[in-house]
Design an enzyme around this catalytic site. Sequence first.
Site, mmCIF file in Angstrom:
data_model
loop_
_atom_site.group_PDB
_atom_site.id
_atom_site.type_symbol
_atom_site.label_atom_id
_atom_site.label_comp_id
_atom_site.label_asym_id
_atom_site.label_seq_id
_atom_site.Cartn_x
_atom_site.Cartn_y
_atom_site.Cartn_z
ATOM 1 N N THR A 187 0.665 -1.375 0.093
ATOM 2 C CA THR A 187 -0.475 0.361 0.010
ATOM 3 C C THR A 187 1.078 1.603 0.048
ATOM 4 O OG1 THR A 187 -1.286 -1.183 1.444
ATOM 5 C CG2 THR A 187 -1.927 1.250 1.216
ATOM 6 N N GLU A 188 0.759 2.272 -0.847
ATOM 7 C CA GLU A 188 1.022 3.025 -1.052
ATOM 8 C C GLU A 188 2.389 3.556 -0.890
ATOM 9 O OE1 GLU A 188 -0.261 5.749 -1.046
ATOM 10 O OE2 GLU A 188 -2.389 5.050 -0.778
ATOM 11 N N LEU A 189 3.148 1.905 -1.723
ATOM 12 C CA LEU A 189 4.730 2.066 -1.456
ATOM 13 C C LEU A 189 5.017 1.908 -0.299
ATOM 14 C CD1 LEU A 189 6.129 3.489 -5.072
ATOM 15 C CD2 LEU A 189 5.074 1.135 -4.571
#
Lengths: 411, 410
Positions: free
Chosen positions: A149-151
């Site tokens: 998630t979201e890097l």
Amino acid sequence: MASICFYFQVHQPFRVKDYRVFDIGKDSEYFNDDSDRSINNKKILNKVAGKCYLPANAVMLELLNKHPEFKISFSFSGVFLDQLQEFNPETLESFKKLIDTGRVEVLEETYYHSLSFLYSPEEFRRQVKMHRDKIEELFGVTPTVFRNTELIYNNALAHEVEKMGYKGIIAEGADHVLGWKSPNFLYRPQGAQNLKLLLKNYRLSDDIAFRFSSKEWADFPLTAPKFAQWASQVNGNGHVINLFMDYETFGEHQWEDTGIFNFLRHLPEEIYKHPDNDFITPSEAIARYEPVSELDVHNYMSWADVERDLSAWLSNPMQHDAIQSIYKLEEDVLATNDDKLISDWRKLQTSDHFYYMCTKWFNDGDVHKYFNPYNTPYEAFIAYMNALQDLRLRIVGHPMHAKKIKVKELS
Amino acid sequence: MRVLMFGWEFPPHNSGGLGTACFGLTRALSSRKIDVLFILPKKVGVSADFMSILFADTRKVKFLEIETPLKPYVTSEGYIYERDKIISDIYGNTLMQEVRRYALRARDIAKKEHFDVIHAHDWLSFLAGVEAKKISGKPLILHMHATEFDRTGGQGVNQDVYKIERESMQYADGIIAVSNFTKQKIVEHYGIPEHKIEVVHNGIDECDYANIPDKLSDLKKAGQKIVLYAGRITIQKGPEYFIRAAKRVLDVNPNVLFLVAGSGDMERQMMLEAASLGISDHVVFVGFLRGDDLNAVYRAADLFVMPSVSEPFGITPLESIIAGAPVLISKQSGVSEVLTHALKTDFWDTEDMANKILGVVSHRSLWQTLWGNSREEVRKVTWDAASRKCIDYYEKVICESGATSETRYI
């Protein structure tokens, strides 16, 4: 050789409606806003499908047909796929068509686009498994590269992902982590055996995703030949150029009238003008290249805001309160064995809910405001906590919950 | 630069926000080396001692007082009653006559004094400003802190007052509005072109709120949450919406105490309303408070609510934040233009209001985030910032009036 590695994030959360305190105990549908507001999930999905997913997929299919070596990759959140199935099956079909070409890779992530790795490794593994099953079921492919998630990334995550059997992982090429190192090579996460790390080239990615239509930008307007020339400069100086961005860049963040689709349409032919350049997918990059060195990322990083840290989701007391409250329910909610209840609990784990509560208005204020469907972060928090209170009541009122309490008392 | 300024009340003898605003603005102007000659009607005058104490170091602001029985403040019904009573000429000495007398005296002052620009605050002093301009030929700026439409909640607008406001604004060289909200009203109701109106938001000076006493700590110890209304209890301020929201809050959480600080013509009606809703034991009317007493209730409160129907600016939320309570304000207010970190609601939406009140009293994390951020934000809303905009506007208007270095005061 410089290979362009495109990965597009495709995600839509289930936004919580204006759920008021007076709804607690009376209304257990948290995500069914049907107003004109941008918390109406169906409306948003269909709007973005019309502006972005369908036209962008058409361009991608055109490019895949025209250039036999053109390749791209996607990461779909499970909640996005759920919404496609529910609201817009046509768009799902258009994604399937792309994947059926065999030149579109699908990455793994948590089904609920959650921050579960930070709060519950067990829940994290369950959501990854759910995602894997969903991708296999819908597209008939099995992901081998993971993106969180979201890097959001650190060494510990890399270790966990390696244990789960993935060959590669994707992260932000943040300056504070890379220092003088280049994002255009593969790295080995510190302490990992075989896992390879691909890092986003945020300068070139953001040239497309954020700056494309910015008239204040010195390089405006961005054309396909210009971009291809920048990409070629990496030749002899790197292996892959990782262009990672939200898929909504095409048509939603950058509207059609900015020329973004034309840019996309002409980019491959311009890239191919240099004989050393091509396109690859993350798993191909992993097969082709060895890591140049180890990368030690002790603290979490992400691709959000200028800080590239967790502060977009976890910087003020409301955000911490909300996220701790949701994970506190884990044991009790799972004990109910109630699919709807568990699914609602998981939908409330999606990172966007905490993003909407962010009050860090300063440098990224505009971005946060742009992405916030609530009038204020405070309203986002109030609606969320009210829904959570209702969820709590449903858990406590569940027959399985009473049973569990009894068992506890007996032992 | 020298400014001839007409007002009608000044602390400590003020009954509301206008006196506070005049005080804050003139102090900030004087610290930016603007010479202000402030004219006040006698009855609401401030003693010379008080003045010299306050401005002893700079002496940039001088006070002149005129003898008039002007009543400074405005409560909707009471205001209309008193105004009409006087205007109807039953008692001979009418308010309108006094406004005109003030204007005549203003003429004498304008004849004697030297200045570059005239600045008049709200309608009672507008005719004085107009006369001063006629005599001196100097440009006139009118400062709209409230319109007749705000004061009356749109009901029973007095035509004479409206006429003074409209004609003065047409005659003036420039208009300062305390918010975009007020600017819109001036454009819509008075037909003044937008370009003639400059928005200067009010400010607040933190130094005036140091050392707030901890007077109500015992009340807090009982564990009840405190939600505060502070303002005149008049139609403009929307007190009935506060009482209705209180009822909805108490339906869910009885451990909340509602304080109503202020007085006004709707006070009795509000008490009866609370009684008929069966919440009298949770709604305490504490009367009109000022200074440390008011600051102490702000500080004790968990949330300050301003449900105004029409609030040109609204300085109380800023005071509340500095004193220690976050705020819930109506969208129909000017202050909502300068506060991002506030809960906002439509004044009539008492369900939404109750939902938000309950959010704050139920979640400490919300209180912390909201108050912490608003506290930071209010630091930027200063009278100094307002005075800088004012000075720029003076310069613009003076320049447009054709003043030359020979005709300027300094």
